[in-house]
Design a protein around this motif. Sequence first.
Motif, PDB file in Angstrom:
ATOM      1  N   ILE A  53     -22.836 -12.052  22.364  1.00 54.42           N
ATOM      2  CA  ILE A  53     -21.456 -12.683  23.070  1.00 54.42           C
ATOM      3  C   ILE A  53     -20.321 -13.524  22.259  1.00 54.42           C
ATOM      4  CG2 ILE A  53     -21.780 -15.788  22.948  1.00 54.42           C
ATOM      5  CD1 ILE A  53     -23.305 -14.259  24.905  1.00 54.42           C
ATOM      6  N   LYS A  54     -20.901 -12.916  20.358  1.00 55.31           N
ATOM      7  CA  LYS A  54     -19.768 -13.012  19.236  1.00 55.31           C
ATOM      8  C   LYS A  54     -19.246 -11.983  19.666  1.00 55.31           C
ATOM      9  CE  LYS A  54     -19.478 -13.040  13.948  1.00 55.31           C
ATOM     10  NZ  LYS A  54     -19.883 -12.563  13.389  1.00 55.31           N
ATOM     11  N   TRP A  55     -19.638 -10.483  19.721  1.00 54.46           N
ATOM     12  CA  TRP A  55     -18.810  -9.203  19.783  1.00 54.46           C
ATOM     13  C   TRP A  55     -17.506  -9.569  20.972  1.00 54.46           C
ATOM     14  CZ3 TRP A  55     -17.009  -5.243  22.914  1.00 54.46           C
ATOM     15  CH2 TRP A  55     -16.250  -4.318  22.271  1.00 54.46           C
ATOM     16  N   ILE A  56     -17.819  -9.771  22.596  1.00 55.18           N
ATOM     17  CA  ILE A  56     -17.528  -9.516  23.041  1.00 55.18           C
ATOM     18  C   ILE A  56     -16.121 -11.027  22.983  1.00 55.18           C
ATOM     19  CG2 ILE A  56     -18.321 -11.404  24.937  1.00 55.18           C
ATOM     20  CD1 ILE A  56     -16.885  -8.107  25.597  1.00 55.18           C
ATOM     21  N   ASN A  57     -16.218 -12.076  22.808  1.00 56.09           N
ATOM     22  CA  ASN A  57     -15.589 -12.763  22.053  1.00 56.09           C
ATOM     23  C   ASN A  57     -14.172 -12.741  20.459  1.00 56.09           C
ATOM     24  OD1 ASN A  57     -16.744 -15.298  23.910  1.00 56.09           O
ATOM     25  ND2 ASN A  57     -17.485 -15.870  22.580  1.00 56.09           N
ATOM     26  N   GLU A  58     -15.409 -12.461  20.217  1.00 60.01           N
ATOM     27  CA  GLU A  58     -14.552 -12.043  18.787  1.00 60.01           C
ATOM     28  C   GLU A  58     -12.988 -11.168  19.545  1.00 60.01           C
ATOM     29  OE1 GLU A  58     -16.263 -10.569  15.442  1.00 60.01           O
ATOM     30  OE2 GLU A  58     -17.105 -12.858  15.104  1.00 60.01           O
TER      31      GLU A  58
END
Length: 599
Positions: free
Chosen positions: A563-568
Motif C-alpha cells: 500500500i505504501k509503495w503504490i501510494n508513494e
Amino acid sequence: MKDNIIQRLEALRQAMRTRGIDLTIISHVDPHQSEYMADHWHLREYLSGFNGSAGTLVVSLDDAKLWTDSRYFLQAAQQLDETGITLMKDGLAITPSITDYIRTTLPSGSTVGIDGMLFSINSERDLKEKLGEVGINLVTDFTPADEVWANRPPLPSDKAFIHDMKYAGESTRDKIGKILARVKEAGADAILISALDEIAWALNLRGKDVAYNPVVTSFLYLGKTGSTLFIDDVKVTDSVREYLAGNDISIAPYNSVLKFASALPLTTKVLVDPGLSSSALVTALGKRILLGRSPIPLLKGIRNDVQIEGLHRAMLRDGIALVRSFMEIEETLSQGKRLTETGVCKILTRNRSLQPDYFDDSFGTIAGYKGHGAIVHYEPTEESDAEIYPDGLLLVDSGAQYLDGTTDITRTVSLGNPTADERHDFTLVLKGCIALASAVFPEGTCGVQLDILAHQYLWKEGKTYLHGTGHGVGSFLNVHEGPQSFRNRIDHLTTVPFAPGMVTSDEPGLYVTDKYGIRCENMILTVVDRETEFGRFLRFDTVTLFPFDINLIETSMFNDDEIKWINEYHKKVYDLLTPSLNEKETAWLAAKTQPISRK
C-alpha cells in the motif's frame, strides 16, 4: 497469402534438391545476430508468413515446422494455419529441440544446409557436433534467399548520424580506449564486432536501418594498429566521414569484412564473441581468432551520469505523452466513437511524436483487447484489429526512442466492469512487480537470484508466465539489450551481477487464453542503497512515470508495505508530471493517483 507460402516453400525445396540438401534451417536473424533487423533479412517471414521476432523455420523435402516460444504460440498458430507448416511450441516438455528433431528424423548420410552468415559461431558448432554424432552432414554455404525470394528488399541505405556528446556523455575515443584495454586483458590484439548496438554505442553513431532500433548496418574492427568500419559508402555523409577519420577509423565496403579478416597478419589475435558473431568469421580468420565474450555489453550497460539524467528527462516526456494518450482513449470510448487496437497504437505514437527529442517508437506497440491481450507479443494488424468497447481489459505495451533515452512501459487497464478474476489476477501480477522493484540485495547478485520475487505470488496459486521478467534497456539504442536480465533460468544474461547504472525492465504478467492478458511493467535503475560491515548493498529506483490502474487493485490482497509503495509511487508520478500538464490533465491524473487503502 497462404497459397503464396506453399509456393515459396516449394521454390525453396527445389533449391535444396539442386544442392543435394535434405533439410534446411531458416532462422530469423541477420549477420549481426540481431533480434530486430532490416527487411532484407526477413527470409523466415517471407517463407512462412509468421512475423514474430523469435522463431525458426525448419524445412525438409516433405515437411515444414516452425519453432517459437510462448510469447508467440497463439499468434503463430493463427499465421501458420493452412500453410502446411506445423507449429512447434518451444519450451514445452513435449516439444523436441530442433537438433533432436533432425537427429531422429533424418537418416545417417543426410545433409543439412544453413547460411553460415546467419548462424552464430556457438550455434553452428553445437549443431555440427550433434548432427555429426548420428552421421548427418552440415554444409554452411547454402544461401537460398536471392534465388527463392522475389523482389527481395535491398540493404538499408539511410544515412548514419553522430549521437551528440550532450546525450552520449562519453567520447568515441575514450570508449575505444576502454574496449581495447579489455581486449588486451583477454589476450587479443584486436576485436571484430558484429552486434549493431555495440557498434552504435562504441562509435556514438546512430541510424534508421532497423525499425525501432537506431542502429547502422555495419561491422567494426578495432585494433591497436588501426580500426575499420565496414559500411556501405552511400550511408556515410561527409560529416560522419570526417568524424570517423578524426577518431582514426577508416571505412571499407560492408561486404568486404570476410576478405579483410582473411588478409590480416597471421600473428594478429582477434577477439570474436561466439554468441554474437557469424560462424563464417571462423573460416575467414582461421588461427587468428580468439573466442571470448565481448567487453562492450557491460561497458554499454552501465549508464554514465549524462545518460542517467537523459533517462529521467525522457521518462518525464514519456509520462506526459502517456497521460494524454490514455485520456484520449477514455474520451473516445465515453463519446461512443469507434476505437480499435490499431487506433490505440496511433494515439500513442502521435502523442509521443509531439514531445521534444522524439525519434521513433522503441518497438511496435502491443495493444491487446480482451483475448488479444493473452497473446504475449501481439501486435494488431489490419486483419486482427479488434474494436474496443468500454468494458474488459486492455493491455498496452509501448515505448519510444528519444535522443536522450529509450522507454518501455506496459499498463493493463480496465475499460469498465472488471471481474473478480481480473482484479485478483491483476493484483497478483502487480504484487510481483512491486516485490522486485523493492528489492535490496548485496553487490554481486544476479537476475536469476531475484526473479522469484516477481513470480512468487503467482506460483503460490499454481499460475505463472513463461517469458522473462525483465531485460536490459539501451540508451537511445535497442529496447532489448544485455548484459543483465531477470529470468528463472541460468544463462549468460541472468548470471551477470547487477551494477549501479544498469537499467532493466520489471514486467511480470499472466495470460488467460481467449480471455485477457495482464502485464505490469516499469523500468528500474540500479543504484547504491548503502554500505555496511557486510559490504555494499544495491536497490532499484523506479524511473517510469505513469500510474497503475487502481480500479484493478484488490486492496485486501496488499500488505502495508505494498500500500505504501503504490501510494508513494503515484505521488511521485503526480508531483513530477503535473507541472507540465494543463488543468484538465492534472485533474485526470489526480483521480488516477489518489491514495488507496486496505478495505
